[in-house]
Scaffold this motif. Structure first.
Motif, PDB file in Angstrom:
ATOM      1  N   VAL A   1     -40.244  -4.467 -13.367  1.00  0.00           N
ATOM      2  CA  VAL A   1     -38.850  -4.654 -12.963  1.00  0.00           C
ATOM      3  C   VAL A   1     -37.905  -3.969 -13.954  1.00  0.00           C
ATOM      4  N   ALA A   2     -38.140  -4.178 -15.251  1.00  0.00           N
ATOM      5  CA  ALA A   2     -37.280  -3.559 -16.258  1.00  0.00           C
ATOM      6  C   ALA A   2     -37.392  -2.037 -16.226  1.00  0.00           C
ATOM      7  N   GLY A   3     -38.587  -1.529 -15.897  1.00  0.00           N
ATOM      8  CA  GLY A   3     -38.760  -0.079 -15.783  1.00  0.00           C
ATOM      9  C   GLY A   3     -37.954   0.497 -14.634  1.00  0.00           C
ATOM     10  N   TRP A   4     -37.995  -0.158 -13.482  1.00  0.00           N
ATOM     11  CA  TRP A   4     -37.202   0.336 -12.351  1.00  0.00           C
ATOM     12  C   TRP A   4     -35.705   0.226 -12.627  1.00  0.00           C
ATOM     13  N   CYS A   5     -35.296  -0.820 -13.343  1.00  0.00           N
ATOM     14  CA  CYS A   5     -33.891  -0.926 -13.753  1.00  0.00           C
ATOM     15  C   CYS A   5     -33.529   0.236 -14.676  1.00  0.00           C
ATOM     16  N   GLY A   6     -34.456   0.610 -15.554  1.00  0.00           N
ATOM     17  CA  GLY A   6     -34.215   1.742 -16.448  1.00  0.00           C
ATOM     18  C   GLY A   6     -34.041   3.036 -15.700  1.00  0.00           C
ATOM     19  N   ARG A   7     -34.835   3.244 -14.656  1.00  0.00           N
ATOM     20  CA  ARG A   7     -34.659   4.444 -13.836  1.00  0.00           C
ATOM     21  C   ARG A   7     -33.278   4.448 -13.170  1.00  0.00           C
ATOM     22  N   ALA A   8     -32.836   3.272 -12.713  1.00  0.00           N
ATOM     23  CA  ALA A   8     -31.508   3.184 -12.103  1.00  0.00           C
ATOM     24  C   ALA A   8     -30.421   3.521 -13.119  1.00  0.00           C
ATOM     25  N   VAL A   9     -30.573   3.018 -14.351  1.00  0.00           N
ATOM     26  CA  VAL A   9     -29.604   3.327 -15.401  1.00  0.00           C
ATOM     27  C   VAL A   9     -29.582   4.828 -15.683  1.00  0.00           C
ATOM     28  N   ALA A  10     -30.744   5.466 -15.702  1.00  0.00           N
ATOM     29  CA  ALA A  10     -30.820   6.908 -15.951  1.00  0.00           C
ATOM     30  C   ALA A  10     -30.033   7.681 -14.898  1.00  0.00           C
ATOM     31  N   VAL A  11     -30.177   7.291 -13.638  1.00  0.00           N
ATOM     32  CA  VAL A  11     -29.438   7.963 -12.560  1.00  0.00           C
ATOM     33  C   VAL A  11     -27.941   7.722 -12.713  1.00  0.00           C
ATOM     34  N   LEU A  12     -27.556   6.494 -13.065  1.00  0.00           N
ATOM     35  CA  LEU A  12     -26.140   6.167 -13.199  1.00  0.00           C
ATOM     36  C   LEU A  12     -25.488   6.926 -14.353  1.00  0.00           C
ATOM     37  N   VAL A  13     -26.250   7.193 -15.416  1.00  0.00           N
ATOM     38  CA  VAL A  13     -25.699   7.952 -16.550  1.00  0.00           C
ATOM     39  C   VAL A  13     -25.260   9.338 -16.090  1.00  0.00           C
ATOM     40  N   VAL A  14     -26.099  10.000 -15.300  1.00  0.00           N
ATOM     41  CA  VAL A  14     -25.754  11.340 -14.800  1.00  0.00           C
ATOM     42  C   VAL A  14     -24.597  11.261 -13.814  1.00  0.00           C
ATOM     43  N   LEU A  15     -24.637  10.286 -12.923  1.00  0.00           N
ATOM     44  CA  LEU A  15     -23.558  10.137 -11.946  1.00  0.00           C
ATOM     45  C   LEU A  15     -22.222   9.873 -12.636  1.00  0.00           C
ATOM     46  N   TRP A  16     -22.252   9.096 -13.717  1.00  0.00           N
ATOM     47  CA  TRP A  16     -21.027   8.806 -14.466  1.00  0.00           C
ATOM     48  C   TRP A  16     -20.460  10.077 -15.082  1.00  0.00           C
ATOM     49  N   ALA A  17     -21.336  10.874 -15.703  1.00  0.00           N
ATOM     50  CA  ALA A  17     -20.874  12.095 -16.372  1.00  0.00           C
ATOM     51  C   ALA A  17     -20.282  13.083 -15.373  1.00  0.00           C
ATOM     52  N   VAL A  18     -20.816  13.087 -14.159  1.00  0.00           N
ATOM     53  CA  VAL A  18     -20.330  14.026 -13.148  1.00  0.00           C
ATOM     54  C   VAL A  18     -19.195  13.422 -12.327  1.00  0.00           C
ATOM     55  N   GLY A  19     -19.364  12.171 -11.911  1.00  0.00           N
ATOM     56  CA  GLY A  19     -18.423  11.566 -10.978  1.00  0.00           C
ATOM     57  C   GLY A  19     -17.117  11.102 -11.582  1.00  0.00           C
ATOM     58  N   TRP A  20     -17.137  10.591 -12.808  1.00  0.00           N
ATOM     59  CA  TRP A  20     -15.905  10.056 -13.405  1.00  0.00           C
ATOM     60  C   TRP A  20     -14.822  11.120 -13.545  1.00  0.00           C
ATOM     61  N   PRO A  21     -15.130  12.311 -14.075  1.00  0.00           N
ATOM     62  CA  PRO A  21     -14.085  13.347 -14.131  1.00  0.00           C
ATOM     63  C   PRO A  21     -13.578  13.744 -12.746  1.00  0.00           C
ATOM     64  N   LEU A  22     -14.464  13.781 -11.749  1.00  0.00           N
ATOM     65  CA  LEU A  22     -14.030  14.144 -10.406  1.00  0.00           C
ATOM     66  C   LEU A  22     -13.088  13.096  -9.822  1.00  0.00           C
TER      67      LEU A  22
END
Length: 380
Positions: A186-207
Motif C-alpha cells: 500500500v505504501a509503495g503504491w502511495c509512493g508511486r502516486a506521490v511521484a506522479v503528483l510531483v511532476v504534475l505539480w511542477a508542470v501544472g502549477w505554473p500553467l
C-alpha cells in the motif's frame, strides 16, 4: 577520511554508528553553489565572487540538516532495538541503513517520524534566531536554512514510500491488517502516486497561474519523481516477496544435521546424516555430506578424522532464525548475503543448530510456493 569499501568519506560516528559523506554528495553541493551563487551575487553585487562562498556555506548548512535528520532516525532506531549500520548523506539527501527489518508497527512509525521532526525543530530554532542575528548575509543564510528545513520536513511527510510519510502509511496498514507485506504494498503504491503528483505539480502549477513551466524545475521534478518511483517500486517488490516468504516455513526446507568435533575419528561419525564440524568453542566451520562419509573405503586408515574430510565453509554460512516455525525471510536474507562458495546454510535457533538448508532447495521451495499462489488466489 576515506575508508576501503565505505560509501564515501567518514565524517564521524554517532554512538558507534559511522557517518559518511557519500561520493555523490559533492554533486548536489556543486548544483547548490552554481544555482544559488548567481542569485546572491545579483542581490548583493558588492560580494562579487564571494557570493559563491556564501552559497557553499548554505550547501554545508543543508548537509548538516540532512545529517540531523538521519541522526534522529539512527538514535530512535537504536532505542527501539535496531542494529544501525551506517548513516550516509548523498545526492538524494541521505539514508540510514539497518541490518534488520522493523520489529513492530510502533517502532517503524517512531523511527520514521523523528526525521521530519528533527528538521521541524531546526526550522523553529532558525526562525527564533532571525530576530537576534545581525547582518544581511547571516540573516540570508539563516532564512534559507529555515525554508530548507521546513521543506525537508514537509516533503518527507508525504504519504508514500520511500519517504518517511510512506513508512507511517506502512506502519498504519501493518497495524490494522497485521500484515507487513500489505503495509509495504500500500505504501509503495502511495509512493508511486506521490511521484506522479510531483511532476504534475511542477508542470501544472505554473500553467494554472498563467505562466510557463520552468525547464530547470521540471527536470528536477522528473529526477525526484524517478527516485521516488524506484523506491516505491522496491517497497512493492519487498511486500510481495514478504508475502511469498510467509508461505514457506523454516522446517519445510530443513535437513537433519549432526555436530561433530574436528578430531572425531571416521568410525565415530554418525552414518546417514550430514555433519557440521565444530571447533573446541562450538563454532561450526566445516561441512561433510552424508554421502561423502559413506563413500570412504572401509580400509581407510584409522587416522582419518572429521577435520580431514570437512569442506571448510566461508564466514556467513550460519543463518539465525527465531524458530523452525518462522517463515524463511531470514534464510533468504542469509542466502542473498552468502559468499559465492556457500551452498549450504547451517540454521541456528537461539544457540542450538536445528538443521541444514540447501540454497538451491530454498529457491525451489519458494518457486513452488509462488506457483501454488498463482494457481490459487491468496485469501486475506
Amino acid at each position: 577520511m576515506r575508508t576501503s569499501g565505505a560509501p564515501g568519506w567518514l565524517f564521524g560516528t554517532l554512538r558507534g554508528t559511522p557517518i559518511y559523506i557519500g561520493r555523490t554528495w559533492p554533486i548536489i553541493g556543486l548544483i547548490i553553489v552554481v544555482t544559488f551563487g548567481p542569485q546572491i551575487e545579483h542581490s548583493y553585487p558588492d560580494l562579487g565572487a564571494q557570493a559563491y562562498f556564501v552559497a557553499l556555506l548554505y550547501a554545508l548548512l543543508l548537509l548538516l540538516s540532512v545529517l540531523a535528520h538521519e541522526a534522529a532516525h539512527a538514535l530512535v532506531g537504536q532505542w527501539r532495538g535496531y542494529r544501525v549500520r551506517q548513516i550516509v548523506a548523498d545526492l538524494w539527501g541521505g539514508h540510514t541503513a539497518y541490518d534488520t527489518d522493523d520489529t513492530s508497527p510502533l517502532s517503524s512509525a517512531l523511527v520514521a517520524v523523528v526525521g521530519p521532526l528533527a528538521n521541524g525543530v531546526l526550522a523553529l530554532l532558525g526562525w527564533g534566531l532571525l530576530g537576534v542575528v545581525d547582518g544581511d548575509i547571516p540573516r540570508l543564510l539563516l532564512f534559507a536554512f529555515v525554508i530548507s528545513n521546513t521543506f525537508v520536513a514537509a516533503f518527507n511527510l508525504l504519504p508514500g514510500m520511500p519517504l518517511d510519510g510512506g513508512f507511517l502509511v506502512d506502519a498504519l496498514v501493518w497495524r490494522i491488517t497485521g500484515s507487513r507485506s500489505a503495509g509495504l504494498v500500500v505504501a509503495g503504491w502511495c509512493g508511486r502516486a506521490v511521484a506522479v503528483l510531483v511532476v504534475l505539480w511542477a508542470v501544472g502549477w505554473p500553467l494554472l497561474r498563467g505562466g510557463q513551466p520552468d525547464t530547470f524545475y521540471v527536470l528536477w521534478s522528473v529526477l525526484i519523481a524517478g527516485f521516488l518511483w524506484m523506491g516505491a517500486s522496491n517497497a512493492i517488490a519487498r511486500g510481495r516477496s514478504s508475502r511469498l516468504f510467509a508461505r514457506v516455513r523454516v522446517r519445510d526446507v530443513l535437513r537433519p544435521v549432526a555436530l561433530v568435533p574436528g578430531d572425531a575419528a571416521l568410525a565415530q561419525l554418525p552414518p546417514g546424516v550430514d555433519l557440521a564440524v565444530v571447533d573446541p568453542r562450538g563454532a561450526a566451520w566445516g561441512f561433510i555430506p552424508a554421502a561423502q562419509v559413506a563413500q570412504v573405503p572401509v580400509t581407510t586408515p584409522a587416522t582419518i578424522t572429521a577435520q580431514s574430510l570437512a569442506q571448510v565453509q566461508p564466514a556467513g554460512w550460519v543463518a539465525r532464525v527465531d524458530s523452525p516455525d518462522a517463515d524463511v525471510t531470514e534464510l533468504v536474507r542469509a542466502a542473498q548475503e552468502a559468499a559465492p562458495g556457500i551452498h549450504q546454510l547451517l540454521v541456528v535457533a537461539g544457540d542450538q543448530p536445528i538443521g541444514l538448508v540447501s540454497i538451491e532447495q530454498l529457491g525451489n521451495a519458494l518457486g513452488a510456493a509462488e506457483r501454488r499462489g498463482s494457481a490459487q488466489p491468496e485469501k486475506h
